[in-house]
Design a protein around this motif. Sequence first.
Motif, PDB file in Angstrom:
ATOM      1  N   LEU A 179      -6.512  65.494  66.147  1.00 36.78           N
ATOM      2  CA  LEU A 179      -7.430  64.681  66.952  1.00 36.78           C
ATOM      3  C   LEU A 179      -6.781  63.354  67.333  1.00 36.78           C
ATOM      4  CD1 LEU A 179     -10.861  65.327  65.218  1.00 36.78           C
ATOM      5  CD2 LEU A 179     -10.444  65.500  67.681  1.00 36.78           C
ATOM      6  N   GLY A 180      -6.045  62.772  66.386  1.00 40.00           N
ATOM      7  CA  GLY A 180      -5.364  61.518  66.694  1.00 40.00           C
ATOM      8  C   GLY A 180      -4.329  61.684  67.789  1.00 40.00           C
ATOM      9  N   VAL A 181      -3.535  62.737  67.695  1.00 43.84           N
ATOM     10  CA  VAL A 181      -2.512  63.011  68.709  1.00 43.84           C
ATOM     11  C   VAL A 181      -3.162  63.227  70.069  1.00 43.84           C
ATOM     12  CG1 VAL A 181      -0.779  64.680  69.463  1.00 43.84           C
ATOM     13  CG2 VAL A 181      -0.828  63.908  67.076  1.00 43.84           C
ATOM     14  N   LEU A 182      -4.196  64.044  70.088  1.00 45.20           N
ATOM     15  CA  LEU A 182      -4.866  64.344  71.352  1.00 45.20           C
ATOM     16  C   LEU A 182      -5.459  63.084  71.963  1.00 45.20           C
ATOM     17  CD1 LEU A 182      -5.639  66.912  73.077  1.00 45.20           C
ATOM     18  CD2 LEU A 182      -7.891  66.707  72.018  1.00 45.20           C
ATOM     19  N   ALA A 183      -6.108  62.276  71.128  1.00 46.91           N
ATOM     20  CA  ALA A 183      -6.751  61.059  71.639  1.00 46.91           C
ATOM     21  C   ALA A 183      -5.729  60.084  72.189  1.00 46.91           C
ATOM     22  CB  ALA A 183      -7.578  60.396  70.533  1.00 46.91           C
ATOM     23  N   GLU A 184      -4.593  59.938  71.509  1.00 47.28           N
ATOM     24  CA  GLU A 184      -3.606  58.954  71.959  1.00 47.28           C
ATOM     25  C   GLU A 184      -2.801  59.441  73.154  1.00 47.28           C
ATOM     26  OE1 GLU A 184       0.167  56.268  70.437  1.00 47.28           O
ATOM     27  OE2 GLU A 184      -0.635  57.839  69.134  1.00 47.28           O
ATOM     28  N   LEU A 185      -2.266  60.647  73.048  1.00 43.97           N
ATOM     29  CA  LEU A 185      -1.298  61.105  74.047  1.00 43.97           C
ATOM     30  C   LEU A 185      -1.932  61.714  75.286  1.00 43.97           C
ATOM     31  CD1 LEU A 185       1.466  62.762  71.838  1.00 43.97           C
ATOM     32  CD2 LEU A 185       1.404  60.452  72.768  1.00 43.97           C
ATOM     33  N   TYR A 186      -3.091  62.310  75.136  1.00 42.74           N
ATOM     34  CA  TYR A 186      -3.652  63.091  76.230  1.00 42.74           C
ATOM     35  C   TYR A 186      -4.943  62.508  76.808  1.00 42.74           C
ATOM     36  CZ  TYR A 186      -0.337  66.528  74.485  1.00 42.74           C
ATOM     37  OH  TYR A 186       0.812  67.163  74.067  1.00 42.74           O
ATOM     38  N   LEU A 187      -5.756  61.899  75.968  1.00 40.90           N
ATOM     39  CA  LEU A 187      -7.051  61.406  76.425  1.00 40.90           C
ATOM     40  C   LEU A 187      -7.082  59.893  76.609  1.00 40.90           C
ATOM     41  CD1 LEU A 187      -9.391  63.663  74.241  1.00 40.90           C
ATOM     42  CD2 LEU A 187      -8.665  64.018  76.614  1.00 40.90           C
ATOM     43  N   GLN A 188      -5.988  59.202  76.226  1.00 39.11           N
ATOM     44  CA  GLN A 188      -5.914  57.748  76.339  1.00 39.11           C
ATOM     45  C   GLN A 188      -7.125  57.079  75.683  1.00 39.11           C
ATOM     46  OE1 GLN A 188      -4.917  59.665  79.404  1.00 39.11           O
ATOM     47  NE2 GLN A 188      -3.087  59.589  78.135  1.00 39.11           N
ATOM     48  N   GLN A 189      -7.372  57.463  74.435  1.00 37.55           N
ATOM     49  CA  GLN A 189      -8.464  56.900  73.642  1.00 37.55           C
ATOM     50  C   GLN A 189      -7.880  56.322  72.358  1.00 37.55           C
ATOM     51  OE1 GLN A 189     -10.957  60.369  73.207  1.00 37.55           O
ATOM     52  NE2 GLN A 189     -11.848  60.155  75.247  1.00 37.55           N
ATOM     53  N   PRO A 190      -7.220  55.159  72.465  1.00 33.35           N
ATOM     54  CA  PRO A 190      -6.492  54.639  71.297  1.00 33.35           C
ATOM     55  C   PRO A 190      -7.377  54.319  70.099  1.00 33.35           C
ATOM     56  CG  PRO A 190      -6.565  53.030  73.079  1.00 33.35           C
ATOM     57  CD  PRO A 190      -7.063  54.309  73.649  1.00 33.35           C
ATOM     58  N   ALA A 191      -8.593  53.888  70.335  1.00 33.08           N
ATOM     59  CA  ALA A 191      -9.461  53.577  69.197  1.00 33.08           C
ATOM     60  C   ALA A 191      -9.786  54.835  68.400  1.00 33.08           C
ATOM     61  CB  ALA A 191     -10.740  52.908  69.686  1.00 33.08           C
ATOM     62  N   ASP A 192     -10.061  55.927  69.108  1.00 36.13           N
ATOM     63  CA  ASP A 192     -10.318  57.190  68.409  1.00 36.13           C
ATOM     64  C   ASP A 192      -9.063  57.670  67.691  1.00 36.13           C
ATOM     65  OD1 ASP A 192     -12.910  57.180  69.313  1.00 36.13           O
ATOM     66  OD2 ASP A 192     -12.579  58.635  70.918  1.00 36.13           O
ATOM     67  N   ALA A 193      -7.909  57.543  68.348  1.00 36.30           N
ATOM     68  CA  ALA A 193      -6.660  57.938  67.718  1.00 36.30           C
ATOM     69  C   ALA A 193      -6.443  57.168  66.426  1.00 36.30           C
ATOM     70  CB  ALA A 193      -5.493  57.718  68.680  1.00 36.30           C
ATOM     71  N   LEU A 194      -6.682  55.877  66.476  1.00 35.64           N
ATOM     72  CA  LEU A 194      -6.495  55.036  65.302  1.00 35.64           C
ATOM     73  C   LEU A 194      -7.395  55.493  64.158  1.00 35.64           C
ATOM     74  CD1 LEU A 194      -5.328  52.557  63.898  1.00 35.64           C
ATOM     75  CD2 LEU A 194      -7.030  51.157  65.096  1.00 35.64           C
ATOM     76  N   ALA A 195      -8.637  55.783  64.458  1.00 39.03           N
ATOM     77  CA  ALA A 195      -9.571  56.206  63.416  1.00 39.03           C
ATOM     78  C   ALA A 195      -9.111  57.494  62.750  1.00 39.03           C
ATOM     79  CB  ALA A 195     -10.968  56.381  64.013  1.00 39.03           C
ATOM     80  N   HIS A 196      -8.635  58.436  63.539  1.00 40.51           N
ATOM     81  CA  HIS A 196      -8.233  59.718  62.967  1.00 40.51           C
ATOM     82  C   HIS A 196      -6.896  59.616  62.239  1.00 40.51           C
ATOM     83  CE1 HIS A 196     -11.538  62.176  64.264  1.00 40.51           C
ATOM     84  NE2 HIS A 196     -11.470  61.643  65.473  1.00 40.51           N
ATOM     85  N   PHE A 197      -5.970  58.817  62.745  1.00 37.32           N
ATOM     86  CA  PHE A 197      -4.720  58.634  62.017  1.00 37.32           C
ATOM     87  C   PHE A 197      -4.967  57.940  60.679  1.00 37.32           C
ATOM     88  CE2 PHE A 197      -2.196  58.815  66.185  1.00 37.32           C
ATOM     89  CZ  PHE A 197      -1.791  60.118  65.944  1.00 37.32           C
ATOM     90  N   ARG A 198      -5.876  56.977  60.656  1.00 38.27           N
ATOM     91  CA  ARG A 198      -6.208  56.326  59.386  1.00 38.27           C
ATOM     92  C   ARG A 198      -6.804  57.328  58.405  1.00 38.27           C
ATOM     93  NH1 ARG A 198      -9.160  50.923  61.805  1.00 38.27           N
ATOM     94  NH2 ARG A 198      -7.372  49.512  61.779  1.00 38.27           N
ATOM     95  N   ARG A 199      -7.697  58.173  58.916  1.00 37.81           N
ATOM     96  CA  ARG A 199      -8.323  59.162  58.044  1.00 37.81           C
ATOM     97  C   ARG A 199      -7.282  60.150  57.520  1.00 37.81           C
ATOM     98  NH1 ARG A 199     -11.416  60.243  54.047  1.00 37.81           N
ATOM     99  NH2 ARG A 199     -12.648  62.169  54.208  1.00 37.81           N
TER     100      ARG A 199
END
Length: 234
Positions: A179-199
């Motif tokens: 989810l973090g990869v998808l949010a950052e690289l594909y959906l341009q949703q850095p806040a969501d990426a950050l949350a999932h990478f932290r988790r």
Amino acid sequence: MSTSFTKLSLALLCSTALLHGCSTTPVPGDGERAVSRYADQRTGSAAADSDAVHIPPVPHDAAAEPMAAAAMNDYFNALQALRDGDAARAESLFRDIAERYPLLSGPWVNLGLIALQQDRFDDAENALRRALQVNARNPYAHNALGLALREQGRFDEAAAHYQQAVTLDPMYARAHFNLGVLAELYLQQPADALAHFRRYQALQKQPDQTVANWITDLERRVPQAAVAAEDNKS
């Protein structure tokens, strides 16, 4: 798809859970920690397993238990064929198991993973959807289907299946990572990426340094999230 996924060793992980859908684990080599396990993710490749202790369970109907017991030897033979690099034999064995034991979703998950390894994304999607027809509560099937959909450019659908995987099991580290990869690289949703990478990072036995660097980078790009993290520490 990059070679990081095709190099995964498919190994014996757990007993009857394998039959219900718990399908892969890496066999790390010496010195693996020197290089991030996930560096290839920056180019969008498929995720390897994390080193999280938690193994997501696969809820299943009690009626599947007799089939799981009956299929055990054949299932381990199929997994051994994967370990030996004989994907064609493994695929044949998993198809036979799926036909003879229709209440087991694990064979379909593994068929989907084999197809993913071979860049047969339509076949992977079909197999994983069959797994979910058998057992819609299988988090491994949702996670792998997310990979198949991502490789086809169907990012919103991929996100929905990754999210279903972590809804079924909030401690499923690999699905959080995806989810973090998808949010950052594909959906341009850095806040969501950050949350999932932290988790994801919180679930590791040993933190992945490259993921730690990504978190730091995302905190710079999403300053309010970094502030919130500091507030939570205090």
